[in-house]
Design a protein around this motif. Structure first.
Motif, PDB file in Angstrom:
ATOM      1  N   MET A 100       0.837  -1.202   0.000  1.00  0.00           N
ATOM      2  CA  MET A 100       0.000   0.000   0.000  1.00  0.00           C
ATOM      3  C   MET A 100       0.868   1.247   0.000  1.00  0.00           C
ATOM      4  O   MET A 100       0.621   2.195  -0.759  1.00  0.00           O
ATOM      5  CB  MET A 100      -0.918   0.017   1.228  1.00  0.00           C
ATOM      6  N   ALA A 101       1.898   1.250   0.849  1.00  0.00           N
ATOM      7  CA  ALA A 101       2.787   2.408   0.926  1.00  0.00           C
ATOM      8  C   ALA A 101       3.454   2.638  -0.420  1.00  0.00           C
ATOM      9  O   ALA A 101       3.654   3.768  -0.855  1.00  0.00           O
ATOM     10  CB  ALA A 101       3.834   2.191   2.014  1.00  0.00           C
ATOM     11  N   LYS A 102       3.818   1.543  -1.104  1.00  0.00           N
ATOM     12  CA  LYS A 102       4.497   1.650  -2.384  1.00  0.00           C
ATOM     13  C   LYS A 102       3.585   2.280  -3.434  1.00  0.00           C
ATOM     14  O   LYS A 102       4.038   2.949  -4.350  1.00  0.00           O
ATOM     15  CB  LYS A 102       4.944   0.259  -2.844  1.00  0.00           C
ATOM     16  N   ARG A 103       2.285   2.042  -3.287  1.00  0.00           N
ATOM     17  CA  ARG A 103       1.336   2.619  -4.236  1.00  0.00           C
ATOM     18  C   ARG A 103       0.954   4.044  -3.873  1.00  0.00           C
ATOM     19  O   ARG A 103       0.117   4.657  -4.518  1.00  0.00           O
ATOM     20  CB  ARG A 103       0.067   1.771  -4.254  1.00  0.00           C
ATOM     21  N   GLY A 104       1.516   4.539  -2.746  1.00  0.00           N
ATOM     22  CA  GLY A 104       1.183   5.892  -2.328  1.00  0.00           C
ATOM     23  C   GLY A 104       0.031   5.947  -1.347  1.00  0.00           C
ATOM     24  O   GLY A 104      -0.451   7.015  -1.004  1.00  0.00           O
ATOM     25  N   GLU A 105      -0.388   4.773  -0.855  1.00  0.00           N
ATOM     26  CA  GLU A 105      -1.502   4.751   0.094  1.00  0.00           C
ATOM     27  C   GLU A 105      -1.033   4.505   1.521  1.00  0.00           C
ATOM     28  O   GLU A 105      -1.777   3.989   2.344  1.00  0.00           O
ATOM     29  CB  GLU A 105      -2.507   3.656  -0.303  1.00  0.00           C
ATOM     30  N   GLY A 106       0.228   4.880   1.779  1.00  0.00           N
ATOM     31  CA  GLY A 106       0.801   4.632   3.101  1.00  0.00           C
ATOM     32  C   GLY A 106      -0.019   5.238   4.223  1.00  0.00           C
ATOM     33  O   GLY A 106      -0.199   4.629   5.279  1.00  0.00           O
ATOM     34  N   GLY A 107      -0.506   6.463   4.015  1.00  0.00           N
ATOM     35  CA  GLY A 107      -1.287   7.140   5.047  1.00  0.00           C
ATOM     36  C   GLY A 107      -2.535   6.358   5.400  1.00  0.00           C
ATOM     37  O   GLY A 107      -2.859   6.169   6.575  1.00  0.00           O
ATOM     38  N   GLN A 108      -3.199   5.857   4.367  1.00  0.00           N
ATOM     39  CA  GLN A 108      -4.401   5.054   4.614  1.00  0.00           C
ATOM     40  C   GLN A 108      -4.067   3.813   5.425  1.00  0.00           C
ATOM     41  O   GLN A 108      -4.782   3.444   6.350  1.00  0.00           O
ATOM     42  CB  GLN A 108      -5.026   4.629   3.290  1.00  0.00           C
ATOM     43  N   ALA A 109      -2.952   3.163   5.054  1.00  0.00           N
ATOM     44  CA  ALA A 109      -2.547   1.953   5.763  1.00  0.00           C
ATOM     45  C   ALA A 109      -2.282   2.272   7.232  1.00  0.00           C
ATOM     46  O   ALA A 109      -2.693   1.522   8.128  1.00  0.00           O
ATOM     47  CB  ALA A 109      -1.302   1.350   5.121  1.00  0.00           C
ATOM     48  N   GLY A 232       7.979   8.311  -9.038  1.00  0.00           N
ATOM     49  CA  GLY A 232       7.404   7.631  -7.881  1.00  0.00           C
ATOM     50  C   GLY A 232       5.893   7.772  -7.886  1.00  0.00           C
ATOM     51  O   GLY A 232       5.337   8.615  -8.596  1.00  0.00           O
ATOM     52  N   PRO A 233       5.220   6.946  -7.089  1.00  0.00           N
ATOM     53  CA  PRO A 233       3.764   6.988  -7.078  1.00  0.00           C
ATOM     54  C   PRO A 233       3.293   8.319  -6.512  1.00  0.00           C
ATOM     55  O   PRO A 233       3.970   8.946  -5.700  1.00  0.00           O
ATOM     56  CB  PRO A 233       3.391   5.825  -6.172  1.00  0.00           C
ATOM     57  N   LYS A 234       2.126   8.731  -6.888  1.00  0.00           N
ATOM     58  CA  LYS A 234       1.556   9.951  -6.352  1.00  0.00           C
ATOM     59  C   LYS A 234       1.061   9.654  -4.937  1.00  0.00           C
ATOM     60  O   LYS A 234       0.337   8.693  -4.711  1.00  0.00           O
ATOM     61  CB  LYS A 234       0.396  10.388  -7.239  1.00  0.00           C
ATOM     62  N   GLN A 235       1.521  10.484  -3.971  1.00  0.00           N
ATOM     63  CA  GLN A 235       1.115  10.253  -2.587  1.00  0.00           C
ATOM     64  C   GLN A 235      -0.300  10.775  -2.357  1.00  0.00           C
ATOM     65  O   GLN A 235      -0.628  11.891  -2.760  1.00  0.00           O
ATOM     66  CB  GLN A 235       2.057  10.976  -1.630  1.00  0.00           C
ATOM     67  N   ILE A 236      -1.095   9.953  -1.707  1.00  0.00           N
ATOM     68  CA  ILE A 236      -2.424  10.421  -1.328  1.00  0.00           C
ATOM     69  C   ILE A 236      -2.262  11.350  -0.130  1.00  0.00           C
ATOM     70  O   ILE A 236      -1.619  10.984   0.851  1.00  0.00           O
ATOM     71  CB  ILE A 236      -3.335   9.234  -0.982  1.00  0.00           C
ATOM     72  N   ILE A 379       1.141  10.382  13.004  1.00  0.00           N
ATOM     73  CA  ILE A 379       1.026   9.925  11.611  1.00  0.00           C
ATOM     74  C   ILE A 379       1.359  11.009  10.573  1.00  0.00           C
ATOM     75  O   ILE A 379       2.107  10.741   9.633  1.00  0.00           O
ATOM     76  CB  ILE A 379      -0.372   9.305  11.346  1.00  0.00           C
ATOM     77  N   PRO A 380       0.872  12.256  10.726  1.00  0.00           N
ATOM     78  CA  PRO A 380       1.228  13.265   9.720  1.00  0.00           C
ATOM     79  C   PRO A 380       2.738  13.404   9.524  1.00  0.00           C
ATOM     80  O   PRO A 380       3.205  13.592   8.394  1.00  0.00           O
ATOM     81  CB  PRO A 380       0.624  14.544  10.300  1.00  0.00           C
ATOM     82  N   PHE A 381       3.508  13.295  10.629  1.00  0.00           N
ATOM     83  CA  PHE A 381       4.964  13.378  10.496  1.00  0.00           C
ATOM     84  C   PHE A 381       5.508  12.144   9.782  1.00  0.00           C
ATOM     85  O   PHE A 381       6.399  12.234   8.953  1.00  0.00           O
ATOM     86  CB  PHE A 381       5.609  13.524  11.875  1.00  0.00           C
ATOM     87  N   LEU A 382       4.928  10.984  10.160  1.00  0.00           N
ATOM     88  CA  LEU A 382       5.396   9.743   9.534  1.00  0.00           C
ATOM     89  C   LEU A 382       5.170   9.766   8.026  1.00  0.00           C
ATOM     90  O   LEU A 382       5.962   9.232   7.252  1.00  0.00           O
ATOM     91  CB  LEU A 382       4.647   8.538  10.125  1.00  0.00           C
ATOM     92  N   MET A 383       4.077  10.409   7.635  1.00  0.00           N
ATOM     93  CA  MET A 383       3.771  10.410   6.214  1.00  0.00           C
ATOM     94  C   MET A 383       4.818  11.169   5.408  1.00  0.00           C
ATOM     95  O   MET A 383       4.959  10.954   4.207  1.00  0.00           O
ATOM     96  CB  MET A 383       2.374  10.991   5.983  1.00  0.00           C
ATOM     97  N   GLN A 384       5.560  12.036   6.097  1.00  0.00           N
ATOM     98  CA  GLN A 384       6.644  12.747   5.398  1.00  0.00           C
ATOM     99  C   GLN A 384       7.706  11.748   4.930  1.00  0.00           C
ATOM    100  O   GLN A 384       8.372  11.984   3.924  1.00  0.00           O
ATOM    101  CB  GLN A 384       7.285  13.780   6.327  1.00  0.00           C
TER     102      GLN A 384
END
Lengths: 502, 321
Positions: A100-109, A232-236, A379-384
């Motif tokens: 999921m993170a690789k597809r740019g859905e890391g935040g959702q995960a 790279g994938p577009k980050q959500i 999480i917002p920091f992690l998403m960086q």
């Protein structure tokens, strides 16, 4: 009703300003400790325990319980973001979280993981509050033959359930079993397959193995197969990552179910959070709506695993509080804490010190709420991290891998081990062998071996002991059904392919 | 001025250097317990750490590390691998010594550095409730019906539990069946769950369960009667099994080549902990043990003597030849 009153009294003590801030600090620390590969809740609590000595026992235990919950939340982060499971239960989280993170859905995960952790953990704590002693008694019904059958069930389902190619899954499982038997055997105390090496007498260490298998092999993959600059994938973005009502509705029922499975596995002596997470995942894959997509990066996979291991974490407290038997490494450290505060852990604890027991249980509710609040802030920091360009990320991950492997035993041997298994895992992945079955088999095998050995000791060599109780008969029937279904399925699909060709 | 500062700092450093007393551990100390959590050695180590902390005897952060498996061999091997490290200590009990002899393990007593002994201990045979077996005679009677049908759980093969089991098995007219587990906590789960008929425990492991009515003692492997809650429990000697008794020690060792000043430090730390009220009350008295401080040098001698005795006993029961 008595339980509710007792719980209310527990909350009365645990809901002071000092105790609430202790919970928040513990949760934040726990998330950090859990997210660092190589450090887990056992180490975290052991390190913090001395600092709690001057504190009031209730405050101390709230701090530690919150730390424990924080660790469970944080363990998912490195699994999702870096594909390095912080501890064994998070192996299952990485399976869907990292794709999921690789597809740019890391935040959702990340959000799904935390929501599921919270629900699974809460299910476990509610079960502990109302049925703790009963659960502990159920756990006692699992003797050596039942434990052996349960672990065998997990091992058998690994090969069939993970990856698309059953044969490759089984080969990976076998490799894990082979690695697990290295070292001094638990039954006779003889060294096996050590090749005369001092370092291997203690067996292959888990943390270097898992860091190499997941993290380092991932790194090699990134280096050989990296996307071109700027591709790279577009980050959500953050706003869209927060689960909406629809997504919550999708995750709640499965988290409740996985939390229950996890809680049940958690109360069994020695089965642990890994088995809990794994069985929840497998169950979800079998009955879930898009179960067949699990493993490719769907939120259900992350949620099932996280709810399962948080449920198991809470469940492991039942035998500790009602019988004085530690059900996990972490509750063993807390057992030390109990004795430090002059408590005698044992079947009398509920009656002699209800103030403490209910203080602890109520603090778990607070701990898990605090952990979810702390996690939402982090999480917002992690998403960086997800935005870091791959050229910067590679050396960072390499450092984390080497540091993590070294820190466990302070031994360079572990670093070489990590690098070797990392390279081996890279080639296994290239050949499309799944890695997760190998790691899970490695974790489960020692317990399987000693349980089987013990069963034969009890029955004086008679194999019928494995069919002597309803529990083991049920488990073994499920194993047989799985194997027959798997073989039948494979034959059927082959026949289908043949008829299609002709 | 700058030179003066440097000189001043250097002389302060020098003074501190000369003033520095004996060696003290820095950073984290690993306290290795070669058995799983919740067992006798684990309780011992955790209470010792508590006494050290409560009474400011050891300032360093001491972390208890459970390295179970291989009848203590995994922990022994781990400590052995920390050659010369002053920051690693380990619990060392008679059972560990015994299994290293009976398994002919790579790491034996002579490879480790004795630091001191604090307690003498013994064992008990326990069943789940008086409904299962009211007394030891009832258990023997049941076992005589079919060989190996009555199972007795204990920690490890070739251990003290296994030895007393064998001594007992040899003196009754029945074949009992021994089932080894990884640690005291595992044996307790198996007994409470009814997966073994009886089990062998240290008094400290089973006292709470006996008080709660969840376990029923059948006999003590001690020379004399034990304190409450075992005051009504007969010794095997009283039952007519004259030689079925064992006295166990609980001591501490370090890795090979531990520096002499570290040995002195830990010996002293043990002695000070032994004198605290915490230790005397919460460990010795509450758990019905026999407290005795034996220093590093005397412990080394004592262990060597015991090792010889065990060798003899183990040969007599046929564990080693």
């Amino acid at each position: 009703m008595d339980t509710l009153i007792a719980l209310q009294n527990g909350f009365a003590t645990s809901l002071s300003l000092g105790n609430l801030s202790a919970a928040l600090i513990g949760a934040a620390l726990g998330i950090i400790v859990g997210a660092i590969p190589g450090l887990g809740s056992v180490t975290g609590i052991a390190l913090l325990l001395p600092l709690t000595f001057g504190m009031d026992p209730t405050t101390a235990v709230i701090l530690l319980a919150a730390l424990y919950y924080g660790c469970m939340f944080g363990g998912a982060y490195s699994a999702i973001l870096l594909n390095i499971p912080g501890d064994a239960p998070a192996v299952m989280t990485a399976l869907d979280g990292y794709p999921m993170a690789k597809r740019g859905e890391g935040g959702q995960a990340l959000f799904a993981a935390n929501l599921a952790s919270f629900i699974g953990g809460t299910v476990g704590i509610i079960a502990l509050s109302f049925m703790g002693p009963l659960l502990a008694e159920i756990g006692l019904m699992f003797g050596p033959p039942e434990t052996a059958a349960l672990i065998l069930l997990a091992l058998c389902s690994i090969g069939w359930m993970l990856g698309d190619n059953v044969a490759k899954g089984l080969i990976a499982t076998m490799l894990g079993i082979l690695l697990a038997v290295v070292g001094i055997g638990s039954t006779f105390g003889h060294a096996r397959f050590t090749g005369g090496s001092m370092h291997l007498l203690n067996g292959v260490s888990f943390i270097p193995l898992v860091i190499g298998m997941f993290g380092f092999s991932q790194l090699l993959e990134m280096m050989t197969d990296r996307p071109k600059q700027g591709e790279g994938p577009k980050q959500i973005p953050l706003r869209e990552s927060i689960p909406g009502r629809k997504q919550v509705a999708r995750l709640v029922p499965l988290s409740l179910r996985s939390g229950l499975i996890g809680t049940f596995v958690g109360i069994l002596p020695g089965a642990g959070a890994t088995t809990g997470a794994f069985l929840s995942y497998v169950f979800q894959r079998k009955i879930g709506r898009n179960g067949d997509q699990m493993g490719t990066g769907v939120v259900e996979g992350v949620a099932a695993s996280e709810a399962g291991n948080n449920g198991a974490a809470a469940g492991s407290f039942a035998p500790l509080l009602s019988l004085g038997i530690p059900g996990s490494g972490t509750s063993a450290v807390l057992l030390g804490g109990l004795m430090m505060w002059g408590l005698q852990p044992g079947p009398l604890l509920f009656t002699t010190r209800p103030d403490f027991v209910w203080g602890l249980i109520s603090s778990m509710y607070i701990g898990t709420v605090m952990a979810v609040i702390a996690a939402m802030l982090i999480i917002p920091f992690l998403m960086q991290i997800l935005r870091i360009p791959i050229s910067v990320l590679i050396p960072v991950i390499a450092t984390v891998c080497v540091f993590g492997a070294y820190s466990v035993n302070g031994s360079m041997f572990d670093v070489w081990l990590m690098l070797t298994v990392g390279i081996a895992a890279y080639y296994l992945k290239v050949a499309e062998y799944p890695i997760a079955p190998l790691v899970l088999a490695f974790v489960l095998t020692p317990r399987l071996e000693s349980s089987i050995r013990r069963s034969f000791d009890i029955s004086n060599g008679d194999p019928w002991i494995f069919l002597s109780s309803p529990i083991s008969v049920t488990l073994i029937s499920v194993i047989c059904a799985l194997v027959v279904m798997g073989v039948a399925g494979a034959v059927a699909s082959r026949v289908r392919v043949r008829t299609a060709r002709t | 001025m700058k030179h003066f500062k440097t000189l001043f700092a250097a002389s302060v450093a020098l003074m501190m250097g000369t003033q520095a007393h004996a060696w003290e551990p820095e950073g984290t100390v690993e306290f290795v317990v070669p058995y799983s959590a919740g067992g006798g050695s684990d309780v011992n180590a955790r209470l010792l750490v508590e006494a050290w902390r409560k009474h400011d005897i050891v300032d360093a952060n001491v972390v208890v590390l459970n390295k179970s498996g291989g009848s203590g061999a995994v922990g022994n091997t781990y400590t052995f691998s920390k050659d010369g490290d002053p920051n690693t200590i380990q619990t060392y009990v008679s059972g560990q010594m015994m299994s290293s002899i009976s398994n002919n393990a790579a790491v034996k007593l002579e490879h480790l550095t004795p630091l001191g002994t604090l307690t003498l201990d013994t064992l008990l045979l326990v069943t789940r409730s008086a409904d299962d077996y009211a007394n030891f005679a009832a258990l023997v009677e049941d076992a005589a019906k079919e060989p190996n049908s009555v199972t007795i759980g204990g920690v490890s093969r070739g251990s003290e539990d296994h030895l007393v089991f064998t001594m007992l098995n040899d003196s009754v007219d029945a074949e009992l069946q021994y089932v080894p587990f990884d640690g005291g906590g595992d044996v307790l789960s198996a007994l409470l769950g009814g997966h073994v008929d009886a089990a062998i425990f240290n008094p400290s492991e089973i006292g709470q369960q006996v008080e709660a009515g969840r376990a029923h003692p059948l006999g003590a492997f001690s020379e004399e009667r034990l304190a409450a809650p075992f005051e009504a429990t007969e010794t095997f000697g009283e039952m007519g099994y004259a030689d079925v008794a064992i006295s166990l020690f609980r001591g501490y060792v370090g890795p090979p080549n531990m520096p002499a000043e570290a040995v002195a430090y830990w010996e002293n730390a043990l002695k000070e902990a032994y004198e605290t009220e915490t230790w005397q009350q919460e460990y010795i008295a509450d758990k019905g043990l026999i407290g005795r401080f034996i220093g590093a040098a005397d412990s080394a001698e004592f262990y060597a003597r015991e090792a010889e005795k065990y060798q003899r006993l183990l040969e007599a029961v046929g564990f080693v030849n």
